[in-house]
Scaffold this motif. Structure first.
Motif, short mmCIF file in Angstrom:
data_model
loop_
_atom_site.label_atom_id
_atom_site.label_comp_id
_atom_site.label_asym_id
_atom_site.label_seq_id
_atom_site.Cartn_x
_atom_site.Cartn_y
_atom_site.Cartn_z
N PRO A 163 0.80 -1.22 0.00
CA PRO A 163 0.00 0.00 0.00
C PRO A 163 0.84 1.28 0.00
O PRO A 163 0.46 2.27 -0.61
CB PRO A 163 -0.83 -0.13 1.28
N GLY A 164 2.00 1.26 0.67
CA GLY A 164 2.83 2.45 0.75
C GLY A 164 4.10 2.38 -0.07
O GLY A 164 5.03 3.15 0.16
N HIS A 165 4.14 1.45 -1.02
CA HIS A 165 5.32 1.33 -1.88
C HIS A 165 5.60 2.65 -2.57
O HIS A 165 4.69 3.32 -3.06
CB HIS A 165 5.07 0.23 -2.92
N ALA A 166 6.87 3.06 -2.59
CA ALA A 166 7.24 4.36 -3.15
C ALA A 166 8.57 4.26 -3.87
O ALA A 166 9.37 3.34 -3.64
CB ALA A 166 7.33 5.41 -2.05
N GLY A 167 8.81 5.23 -4.74
CA GLY A 167 10.11 5.40 -5.36
C GLY A 167 10.69 6.73 -4.91
O GLY A 167 10.04 7.51 -4.21
N PHE A 168 11.94 6.97 -5.32
CA PHE A 168 12.61 8.22 -4.95
C PHE A 168 13.29 8.82 -6.18
O PHE A 168 13.99 8.11 -6.91
CB PHE A 168 13.64 7.97 -3.86
N ILE A 169 13.05 10.11 -6.41
CA ILE A 169 13.69 10.81 -7.52
C ILE A 169 14.83 11.65 -6.95
O ILE A 169 14.63 12.48 -6.06
CB ILE A 169 12.70 11.69 -8.28
N VAL A 170 16.03 11.40 -7.48
CA VAL A 170 17.24 12.14 -7.11
C VAL A 170 17.48 13.18 -8.20
O VAL A 170 17.58 12.82 -9.37
CB VAL A 170 18.44 11.20 -6.99
N GLU A 171 17.60 14.46 -7.83
CA GLU A 171 17.77 15.53 -8.81
C GLU A 171 18.99 16.37 -8.48
O GLU A 171 19.25 16.68 -7.32
CB GLU A 171 16.53 16.41 -8.86
N SER A 172 19.72 16.76 -9.53
CA SER A 172 20.89 17.63 -9.35
C SER A 172 21.29 18.23 -10.69
O SER A 172 21.44 17.51 -11.69
CB SER A 172 22.06 16.83 -8.77
N ASP A 173 21.47 19.55 -10.72
CA ASP A 173 22.00 20.25 -11.89
C ASP A 173 21.25 19.90 -13.18
O ASP A 173 21.85 19.67 -14.23
CB ASP A 173 23.49 19.96 -12.06
N GLY A 174 19.93 19.82 -13.10
CA GLY A 174 19.13 19.54 -14.28
C GLY A 174 19.05 18.08 -14.67
O GLY A 174 18.41 17.74 -15.68
N TRP A 177 1.50 -8.50 -16.19
CA TRP A 177 1.85 -9.65 -15.36
C TRP A 177 2.37 -9.15 -14.02
O TRP A 177 3.42 -8.51 -13.94
CB TRP A 177 2.93 -10.50 -16.04
N SER A 178 1.66 -9.46 -12.97
CA SER A 178 2.08 -9.07 -11.63
C SER A 178 2.72 -10.27 -10.93
O SER A 178 2.85 -11.34 -11.51
CB SER A 178 0.89 -8.53 -10.82
N ILE A 179 3.10 -10.08 -9.68
CA ILE A 179 3.80 -11.13 -8.94
C ILE A 179 3.04 -11.41 -7.65
O ILE A 179 2.33 -10.53 -7.12
CB ILE A 179 5.27 -10.72 -8.67
N ALA A 180 3.17 -12.62 -7.16
CA ALA A 180 2.40 -13.05 -5.99
C ALA A 180 2.73 -12.24 -4.74
O ALA A 180 1.93 -12.22 -3.81
CB ALA A 180 2.66 -14.54 -5.73
N PHE A 181 3.86 -11.55 -4.72
CA PHE A 181 4.23 -10.74 -3.55
C PHE A 181 3.45 -9.43 -3.50
O PHE A 181 3.53 -8.71 -2.50
CB PHE A 181 5.73 -10.45 -3.56
N ASP A 182 2.73 -9.08 -4.57
CA ASP A 182 1.96 -7.84 -4.57
C ASP A 182 0.79 -7.95 -3.60
O ASP A 182 0.04 -8.93 -3.63
CB ASP A 182 1.41 -7.55 -5.97
N VAL A 183 0.60 -6.94 -2.78
CA VAL A 183 -0.56 -6.89 -1.90
C VAL A 183 -1.83 -6.69 -2.72
O VAL A 183 -2.87 -7.28 -2.46
CB VAL A 183 -0.40 -5.78 -0.84
N ASP A 184 -1.74 -5.83 -3.75
CA ASP A 184 -2.86 -5.59 -4.67
C ASP A 184 -2.31 -5.70 -6.08
O ASP A 184 -1.77 -4.75 -6.64
CB ASP A 184 -3.44 -4.19 -4.41
N SER A 185 -2.45 -6.88 -6.69
CA SER A 185 -1.81 -7.14 -7.98
C SER A 185 -2.40 -6.28 -9.09
O SER A 185 -1.68 -5.86 -10.00
CB SER A 185 -1.92 -8.63 -8.34
N LYS A 186 -3.70 -6.01 -9.06
CA LYS A 186 -4.32 -5.18 -10.09
C LYS A 186 -3.79 -3.75 -10.02
O LYS A 186 -3.41 -3.15 -11.05
CB LYS A 186 -5.84 -5.19 -9.93
N LEU A 187 -3.72 -3.19 -8.81
CA LEU A 187 -3.20 -1.83 -8.65
C LEU A 187 -1.72 -1.78 -8.99
O LEU A 187 -1.24 -0.81 -9.59
CB LEU A 187 -3.43 -1.35 -7.22
N ALA A 188 -0.97 -2.83 -8.65
CA ALA A 188 0.46 -2.88 -8.98
C ALA A 188 0.67 -2.82 -10.49
O ALA A 188 1.58 -2.14 -10.97
CB ALA A 188 1.11 -4.13 -8.39
N ALA A 189 -0.17 -3.54 -11.24
CA ALA A 189 -0.05 -3.53 -12.70
C ALA A 189 -0.39 -2.15 -13.26
O ALA A 189 0.26 -1.67 -14.20
CB ALA A 189 -0.97 -4.60 -13.31
N GLU A 190 -1.41 -1.51 -12.70
CA GLU A 190 -1.78 -0.16 -13.15
C GLU A 190 -0.64 0.83 -12.87
O GLU A 190 -0.33 1.68 -13.71
CB GLU A 190 -3.06 0.28 -12.45
#
Length: 322
Positions: free
Chosen positions: A229-240, A262-275
């Motif tokens: 539910p709270g899976h996130a990524g991180f964007i690193v930015e510097s000098d454009g 194609w999702s994976i069994a480790f997904d808590v919500d496989s439909k949302l993960a694919a989206e």
């Protein structure tokens, strides 16, 4: 000078003649097989920021764990990638970001209590010239064991004595909800226990973030729900320049760029993960953004290109600075 096949064969013939004439040749180098992965620590620049890819190890994933997978197509994709049929081996990566005034580790691998193929992050850090007490911030994409268990020693203590632990509030709430743990199948309950142990070890220096916002310095959080539910990524930015470290958007490059549904069994919500995966692939392909992933082929840096209605992963060219 240009070398043709004729030049090569002629040279080989001369060498063969020398051997027949009794010329001395070097002895063959002999060494036992190492039977262990080489330490992984590779650096690249994002603007003025230095990012080091760290290899914690690998896991083998059977095709049965992919939801919606079609065997014939999976075999075709494996053959097209010059892979053999059978379980796919996927790395477990982490990324050390040097902001100049702070060292930030994004994810921490599995820990050394999970068998010989995992838990090599401390050794990779050492190879990169960094000790655990030098890390200032731990950013966790989500609280699955192969991302957060590595913040602990095998004795269950905090491995990084000076680091703040940063997790998303949504993920923290999910893994600390007793109703969620009680409803989970037995094989998933250790995920809850591990997440709680890691958070407890850093309780006096734990911070929760949510939404798209600054996480630390020039690194911002991007929600990527579905895998957790709270899976996130991180964007690193510097000098454009920018690098999007997207966590577990893709678990298997061989399959999921071509078949993001194609999702994976480790997904808590496989439909949302694919989206989320489809939306993220659309975004980075359109923006030609440099990405990195925890389960992309090490070191995991690359780009995403459209391929008809699907996508393909294009590993980034490595820029060597001597």
């Amino acid at each position: 000078m240009t070398f043709s096949r004729r030049h090569f064969l002629a040279s080989a013939g001369l060498a063969g003649g020398a051997l027949l004439a009794g010329a001395s040749v070097p002895a063959l180098a002999r060494a036992p097989l190492a039977h262990a992965p080489t330490l992984g620590a590779l650096r690249r620049k994002v603007g003025s920021i230095e990012v080091t890819a760290l290899l914690d190890g690998y896991i083998d994933i059977k095709s049965e764990l992919f939801i919606g997978l079609v065997d014939a197509e999976a075999q075709r994709l494996a053959e097209a990638s010059f892979n053999k049929p059978g379980p796919r081996r996927t790395p477990v990566n982490a990324y050390l970001v040097n902001l100049g005034d702070r060292l930030v580790l994004i994810d921490a691998g599995m820990s050394d209590g999970s068998g010989p193929a995992l838990g090599r992050l401390p050794a990779a850090l050492q190879a990169a010239g960094v000790a655990p007490d030098q890390v200032d911030t731990l950013l966790i994409t989500h609280m699955h064991p192969d991302h957060i268990n590595g913040v602990l020693t095998s004795a269950g203590e905090a491995l990084f004595p000076n680091a703040e632990l940063v997790v998303t509030a949504t993920d923290y709430a999910f893994w600390h909800d007793d109703a969620n743990m009680n409803q989970a199948p037995d094989e998933a309950k250790p995920f809850f226990i591990g997440a709680r142990r890691a958070a407890a070890a850093y309780a006096d220096r734990l911070r929760q973030v949510d939404g798209e916002r600054e996480a630390v310095g020039s690194i911002r959080t991007v929600p990527l729900p579905g895998h957790t539910p709270g899976h996130a990524g991180f964007i690193v930015e510097s000098d454009g320049e920018a690098l999007f470290i997207w966590g577990d958007v893709v678990h298997m490059a061989t399959y999921q760029f071509a078949r993001p549904d194609w999702s994976i069994a480790f997904d808590v919500d496989s439909k949302l993960a694919a989206e989320t995966r489809k939306r993220t692939l659309d975004r980075v392909a359109a923006d030609r953004m440099l990405i990195a992933g925890m389960h992309l082929p090490f070191p995991g840096f690359g780009h995403v290109a459209r391929d008809g209605q699907a996508y393909r992963f294009v590993p980034a060219e490595w820029v060597y600075e001597l």
